[in-house]
Design a protein around this motif. Structure first.
Motif, mmCIF file in Angstrom:
data_model
loop_
_atom_site.group_PDB
_atom_site.id
_atom_site.type_symbol
_atom_site.label_atom_id
_atom_site.label_comp_id
_atom_site.label_asym_id
_atom_site.label_seq_id
_atom_site.Cartn_x
_atom_site.Cartn_y
_atom_site.Cartn_z
ATOM 1 N N GLY A 1 5.585 -17.076 19.684
ATOM 2 C CA GLY A 1 4.374 -17.505 19.038
ATOM 3 C C GLY A 1 4.513 -18.411 17.826
ATOM 4 O O GLY A 1 5.576 -19.107 17.623
ATOM 5 N N THR A 2 3.485 -18.461 17.081
ATOM 6 C CA THR A 2 3.508 -19.337 15.774
ATOM 7 C C THR A 2 3.630 -18.586 14.414
ATOM 8 O O THR A 2 3.554 -17.378 14.493
ATOM 9 C CB THR A 2 2.166 -19.945 15.686
ATOM 10 N N SER A 3 4.057 -19.256 13.533
ATOM 11 C CA SER A 3 4.317 -18.431 12.146
ATOM 12 C C SER A 3 4.146 -19.651 11.015
ATOM 13 O O SER A 3 4.129 -20.933 11.256
ATOM 14 C CB SER A 3 5.600 -17.961 12.069
ATOM 15 N N GLN A 4 4.297 -18.862 9.911
ATOM 16 C CA GLN A 4 4.244 -19.733 8.713
ATOM 17 C C GLN A 4 4.577 -18.804 7.424
ATOM 18 O O GLN A 4 4.455 -17.760 7.612
ATOM 19 C CB GLN A 4 2.893 -20.106 8.314
ATOM 20 N N LEU A 5 5.216 -19.529 6.314
ATOM 21 C CA LEU A 5 5.773 -18.880 5.344
ATOM 22 C C LEU A 5 4.642 -18.332 4.484
ATOM 23 O O LEU A 5 3.516 -18.708 4.564
ATOM 24 C CB LEU A 5 6.764 -19.743 4.347
ATOM 25 N N ASP A 6 5.200 -17.143 3.704
ATOM 26 C CA ASP A 6 4.142 -16.857 2.496
ATOM 27 C C ASP A 6 3.875 -17.923 1.594
ATOM 28 O O ASP A 6 4.927 -18.806 1.233
ATOM 29 C CB ASP A 6 4.813 -15.555 1.796
#
Length: 610
Positions: free
Chosen positions: A65-70
């Motif tokens: 899937g997709t992700s992003q940092l805090d």
């Protein structure tokens, strides 16, 4: 014999120079006992069939899937506890590796490098991730789910105005112009969409992650991050199948934006004793492919062989699932393969660009206490990775080299130890690990690499940890055999100090540097480097002086340690798209610490002499 071009060193060896056999035996005995290595008897590697040829198979990635940092660092947790990972990064994997002294002797450094503070060599410098950052990374469901872990294994990637650093189970992104934190620290389990390491409210264990690596590919303007992930039993954290290699690829040249997450099942990747996991995944790219090398270990029986993976980086960036070519337990004729380092590439030759070749390097036999051989690996025709059926050729060669061997543990300057005082134990030494090859770089037609070695400094009866570096001229013409020869080699050593965990960065012009940690009776663990070119290594420059002794749980018997603390298994260094040299290594900073550890990291862009 003096090698032209080396600086302040004479890479000549004598039998036990300046030490005496009894002194050397004492240090080797202490070293082996402190690291849990058997003095006699069984070898953890004994179960690996020596005649087994590598099995080459095709595997497939799974899209996660997709992700992003805090966007904002976690700040809600401010207290620590005495809970460490049930799987501390120990030397268990090294048990029994040394079958004997080997055929080489201790390198004698007649004129060691001088040590001074860096003054005109730093363009930008700032503190990177610390143990405090790693322990308290994570937000929402991941808040307060990180373990205290040592050593601080780190990775560094720089490009497009960003600096990306990963340390153990945390990731942060900094501004490459100011050093300001842009995103993070983010828990790697959160970033990779894995289960939290532990829920402290329920006591349920999740996925174990370790050994991160990162790379910015200036050709495709994309970022790559990898980590090993192992499932655990929810009630006690024991390792169980499945195991995975996690790969994150940025969707754009901006790492603060979205990422695609992939998973490669490694449960059955080993030549015996599986279920296995791929320890210490090492990554690099050439013009065509992404390459990963791991040391496979059985969850039950020990070492299960080197694993090499190759896949099309363009297809991966495009979001198309590429085939993964997998070499299971490749042989090294006349040696024993372990920690095979793929080379980061600063430039591509015309032949490389047309057909593709990725070089790797390792020592010839990890089981030898001392040796005078290194191994070169070449994976050719990597352009075919974009084909439906890739056609690649893996070759190896063993070269005679300057001698090197397992380094001794390093002393450190005396100072207050908060944790040591609490558990009523004396200040620990620092483990310098073993003589495995560290980060490798291919630049200006040369394959550069370095490792930590035992050295003897003239007129000093105490053996030290120093650095051996190598530059090899390799070549693989189309459908031809691998050829390689030593182009330059030398040592970096300092009187009354120990240097360990080197990481090389070499630019397109063949100039660069080696980052490492420095410690000694007069030095707290400090971040340091030497400039490096075809003429050899310069003098040692301290980038950031340590402020206290290493005071982490891994150095104390109360927590299962052996009297030598773990400050890292590797440093990191890289070259950005403009040719600037960046380095990151471990040291002991001031500022916030946790009860269980006080290590930190330091990141610097260094300005090399013209």
């Amino acid at each position: 014999m003096h090698h032209p071009g080396t600086h302040n060193t004479i890479p000549t060896t004598r039998d036990l120079p300046g030490l005496g056999e009894e002194v050397l035996k004492k240090y080797l005995y202490k070293l082996m006992r402190s690291r849990g290595l058997p003095l006699l008897g069984t070898c953890l590697f004994a179960g690996l069939p020596p005649s087994l040829a590598a099995q080459v198979t095709r595997q497939t990635l799974q899209y996660v899937g997709t992700s992003q940092l805090d966007v904002v660092p976690a700040t809600s947790i401010s207290s620590d506890d005495l809970q460490v990972s049930p799987h501390p990064e120990s030397d268990a994997e090294l048990a029994g590796v040394n079958k004997g002294p080997g055929s080489a002797s201790v390198p004698l450094i007649a004129v060691p490098q001088s040590v001074s503070l860096a003054r005109n060599s730093v363009a930008l410098a700032f503190n990177g991730l610390s143990h405090h950052d790693q322990r308290f990374a994570g937000t929402a469901a991941y808040a307060n789910t990180q373990f205290s872990t040592e050593p601080p294994d780190e990775a560094l990637a720089v490009g497009n105005g960003f600096v990306l650093q990963t340390v153990n189970a945390a990731l942060g992104i900094y501004d490459a112009h100011t050093g300001a934190l842009r995103q993070g620290p983010t828990a790697l389990n959160q970033f990779f969409r894995l289960k939290p390491e532990i829920s402290r409210s329920t006591g349920i264990y999740g996925d174990f992650t370790s050994d991160p690596r990162a790379y910015y590919d200036s050709q495709l303007q994309r970022w790559f991050v990898t980590v090993v992930a192992i499932a655990t039993k929810p009630d006690n954290g024991a390792f169980v199948a499945p195991t995975r290699l996690m790969i994150a690829v940025s969707a754009t040249s901006d790492p603060t934006q979205g990422w695609r997450i992939y998973s490669l099942d490694t449960t059955n990747d080993g030549v015996n004793g599986c279920p296995c996991f791929g320890d210490q995944p090492l990554i690099a790219t050439d013009k065509h492919g992404l390459f990963v090398s791991t040391n496979a270990f059985s969850l039950r029986e020990g070492f299960a062989g080197v694993q090499i993976y190759a896949l099309s980086k363009q297809l991966l960036v495009d979001g198309t699932m590429p085939a993964v070519m997998h070499w299971n337990g490749p042989k090294l004729p006349g040696g024993f393969a372990f920690s095979v380092q793929p080379a980061l590439q600063a430039s591509f030759s015309a032949e490389d660009a047309a057909h593709g070749v990725e070089y790797f390097t390792s020592i010839a036999d990890i089981r030898n206490m001392f040796d005078r051989r290194i191994a070169i690996w070449a994976l050719s025709n990597t352009a075919s990775l974009a084909d439906a059926i890739p056609s690649l050729k893996l070759q190896t060669a063993i070269l005679a080299s300057q001698p090197f061997g397992v380094p001794p543990d390093a002393p450190q300057k005396s100072g207050p130890t908060q944790l040591g005082s609490l558990v009523v134990e004396s200040q620990p030494f620092i483990s310098t690990n073993d003589q495995r090859m560290q980060q490798a770089v291919f630049a200006d037609g040369k394959l550069w690499s370095a490792l930590t070695t035992m050295v003897a400094v003239e007129n000093d009866p105490t053996p030290h940890a120093g650095i051996a570096y190598f530059a090899v001229s390799p070549s693989v013409a189309a459908n031809r055999a691998l050829k390689a020869e030593i182009y330059r080699q030398g040592y970096v050593a300092a009187g009354n100090a120990d240097l360990f965990y080197p990481a090389l960065a070499i630019g397109r012009d063949g100039k660069g540097g080696i980052a490492f940690t420095l410690s000694g009776p007069d030095y707290f663990p400090s971040a340091a480097f030497v400039p490096l070119s075809a003429n050899g290594a310069g003098d040692v420059q301290i980038l950031a002086a340590g402020t206290a002794p290493h005071d982490g749980f891994s150095g104390y018997k109360y927590f299962g340690g052996g009297g030598s603390g773990r400050t890292g298994d590797y440093s990191a260094a890289t070259v950005d798209e403009n040719g600037a040299i960046w380095m990151a290594t471990e040291y002991i900073p001031g500022g916030p610490r946790t009860l269980l550890a006080n290590w930190g990291t330091f990141i610097a862009q260094v300005a090399l002499p013209k």
